[in-house]
Structures are given as structure tokens and as C-alpha cells.
Design an enzyme around this catalytic site. Sequence first.
Site, PDB file in Angstrom:
ATOM      1  N   TRP A 212       0.653 -12.535 -18.014  1.00 61.64           N
ATOM      2  CA  TRP A 212      -0.214 -11.472 -17.508  1.00 61.64           C
ATOM      3  C   TRP A 212      -0.915 -10.800 -18.711  1.00 61.64           C
ATOM      4  CZ3 TRP A 212       1.382  -5.917 -17.380  1.00 61.64           C
ATOM      5  CH2 TRP A 212       0.448  -5.126 -16.672  1.00 61.64           C
TER       6      TRP A 212
ATOM      7  N   LYS B   7       4.604  -3.841  -5.617  1.00 63.54           N
ATOM      8  CA  LYS B   7       4.236  -4.958  -4.739  1.00 63.54           C
ATOM      9  C   LYS B   7       5.226  -5.092  -3.589  1.00 63.54           C
ATOM     10  CE  LYS B   7       1.792  -5.961  -8.458  1.00 63.54           C
ATOM     11  NZ  LYS B   7       0.420  -6.141  -8.737  1.00 63.54           N
TER      12      LYS B   7
HETATM   13  C1  LMR Z   1      -2.427  -8.246 -11.459  1.00 63.91           C
HETATM   14  O1  LMR Z   1      -1.973  -8.973 -12.346  1.00 63.91           O
HETATM   15  O2  LMR Z   1      -3.487  -8.492 -10.864  1.00 63.91           O
HETATM   16  C2  LMR Z   1      -1.692  -7.010 -11.070  1.00 63.91           C
HETATM   17  O3  LMR Z   1      -0.474  -6.950 -11.754  1.00 63.91           O
HETATM   18  C3  LMR Z   1      -2.495  -5.785 -11.203  1.00 63.91           C
HETATM   19  C4  LMR Z   1      -2.676  -5.354 -12.617  1.00 63.91           C
HETATM   20  O4  LMR Z   1      -2.417  -4.186 -12.898  1.00 63.91           O
HETATM   21  O5  LMR Z   1      -3.092  -6.148 -13.452  1.00 63.91           O
END
Ligand code: LMR
Length: 402
Positions: free
Chosen positions: A139, A255
Site C-alpha cells: 500500500w 473496513k
Molecule cells: C486504499 O488503499 O484504497 C485504502 O486503504 C484507503 C486509503 O486510505 O488509501
Amino acid sequence: MTMTRDLSLPADLFQDLPMAAPDVLLSLIRLYREDPRPGKIDLGVGVYRDGAGETPVFAAVKAAEARLLAEQRTKAYLGAEGDVDFLAAITPIIFGARSAAQDLFPIQTPGGMGALRLAAEVINVARSGAGIMVGAPSWPGHGSIFSAVGLQVTPYPCFDTTTQTLLFEPMLAALASARCGDVVLLQGGCHNPTGADLSLDQWRAVTQVIAERGLVPLIDLAYQGLGQGLEADAAGTRIVLEAVDTALVAYSCDKNFGLYRERTGALFLRARHQAETVRSNALKLARCNWSMPPDHGAAVVRIILQDEGLTALWRQELDGMRARLRKVREHLAQQLPVLGGLAEQNGIFALLPLSPEDVAAMRADHGVYMAGTGRINLAGLTDDNLSGFVTALRGCRPDLFA
Ligand code: LMR
């Protein structure tokens, strides 16, 4: 007293400040909103949607909110730790009743991102500029937060997009070459962005390397219940926690309770040899950052988890979300053989083997919005748009998706 100005500095504080790069995920929200095309498809930010494309408030949350409104007597401060009954209620959901939960102290945080930020700051005050290994890909918020705090981020390989498979051996080899005391970021389940989680045997192998090399696990568990189930999605985290004296777990209820904007999360810390010192530092850092976490979401989660009926309702709603995600995964895997791996993966994300140019073409030619990396939010695919999406992929990359 006369103040003299340092003439080597520009008078305007902000004169040399460069523009910050826009957040890659949040900017998609605006781009999508501004697109006038009626058939556009939003597969951007990770928000669950039902088969009709809506993100309704959970019925269990609505009921808890009604109770909160009727029963809350004060909004006086709770302290930097947050709502201790909320923390006590989520602890067994995450860690189970066994020893994984021992010697952990929790702090409520503004969402999972707040937990990660606090984790990074605690690590950095303990060891300035400490090394942290982060999966490639992961991420984007992970790298941003850790670098912003001053940690040294090193990527480890974890996924091959073309074959949709975990790069487990290269990952293990990278972890085995980490320095003693380095931190390793692991995602507890429903990997963001790949959906590819470790098997239990792989968790055990990773845990062994962590224990042997003296590494510090930082586990990000943001989607518990959206993969295989509440218990199964926490199993890897529990395996690691059974084996180490030092660990950090960043948790999000955003979530799995659908609380997104309420920013509801927690950081769990284990520091068996320095518990009080680490706790005092974590609380001080929390106080300096946000003083006290926002209360509403945590109060709602507490009310749900303290009530058997509401807990059952919440679990049922979570089961429904998981079943829908599974159906979308199976549909895509069936329609597009190159994405066969999706059926085995978990959670709301998949990483498609698309180039940034393909992603731009999907947006320009087909009104499909996804992250530039090719990550899609599977929950954005509904009964109405699924076949359109498959057609768009085939049109964009006939060589891959024929
Ligand atoms: C995402 O990866 O889309 C979610 O976790 C929202 C975010 O804050 O990035």
C-alpha cells in the site's frame, strides 16, 4: 532587545517549499467525480460496495449509534489511550483467547493509518532512522508514512503480477538478509494491493526467520473478516505473536465495520523487556500527534461487541461482504484465465498486469478508474458493470485478456 534577521534565509517561510505530489489514491476520487460519463466504473479507493454499488452503513452500526445517542451522558475526555473498553472488546477478536494476546498494550488510534504512524514514530524514537522492510508492492501509504518519520525503507519482493503469484522464496531470502533489529512490515491478510496472502506454513516460515534473525514484526491488519473469515484472517498474525517478544500490530476497524470516515483503529505493542518505557513513549507521541483519538467509531464498535445480538448481526453483515467479494473474484477468474489466481486470493484488492499506459487508456477510453499500478477495488464491480469491465479489459489488452 533588538531582533536581527538572518539574511541568509528568505523572508517568506514558504518561498522555497516545493509542491507536494498529490496522493495517488485520493486524487482518483476527484477524477472519477468529475467524469460526466454515465457508465464510468470506480475501482479506485478501497471502500466496500454492495451489488448495487452502494456503501451503506452497517445495520449493526446504525443500531449501536442509536443506542449511543440515547445513552451517552458525557463527551468529556477519555485520555490518550482512548476507550479502554473498545480496546478490550477488539483484543480477543484479533488475537484470540490464546497466548498471542499476552503482554500486549493497546492504544486507540485514528484509523489504521494513525496506528501505522504511531508505530513508525515509536520505532523512530527508540532507534532513529531504523531500517524497515516493506513488501514490493505494498500500500503506498506504508512507504510514505515510514519515510516521513525518518525510517529507512528497504523493499522486499513479494508478488509477481504477470503470474499472479507470491514470490515467497525471494521474500524469505530478503528477510533472512535483514539486519538484527530491523523492522519487517507484514500485512496480516487481504494484502493491499495484491490480495495474495501467505499460507499458514508460509507464516510459520516467516516467523522462524523473524525469530532467528531478531527482526521486529510490524503487522498491518486492516481487513480482518474480508478474506476467509475473522479467525482465519488473523491466524498469521497470531502465529507471529506466539513467537516474539517485540511486536507491533496496527489494526483498523474502518473496513470491517464500514466506519471509514470515523477513523477507528488501534496500535498494539509488545515490548516484553521494556513494556513501561515503550508504553510511556507511545502515549506521549499519541498526545503530541492527536492528543486523543476520535471517539464515535470506537464507541460504536464497543457497543456492538458488548452485545451478543449486535455482534451476531455484524458478523452476518461481514459474511455477506466476504461472500460477494468471493463471487466477483470467481467471476473474473473464470472469464479471464490470466487472472485465474484471483479466485485463490483474498479481500477487496487485485493487482492487474497492466502498465500505467494501459491504466490511462482504461480511464480515457472506457471510463474505468483504477490506481496507476493496476490495482483494482473488486467491490467496485457490480452486477451492472462486471461484464462491461471484462469487455474493456479485453479491448485494452487483447493480447492478455483474450
Ligand atoms: C486504499 O488503499 O484504497 C485504502 O486503504 C484507503 C486509503 O486510505 O488509501
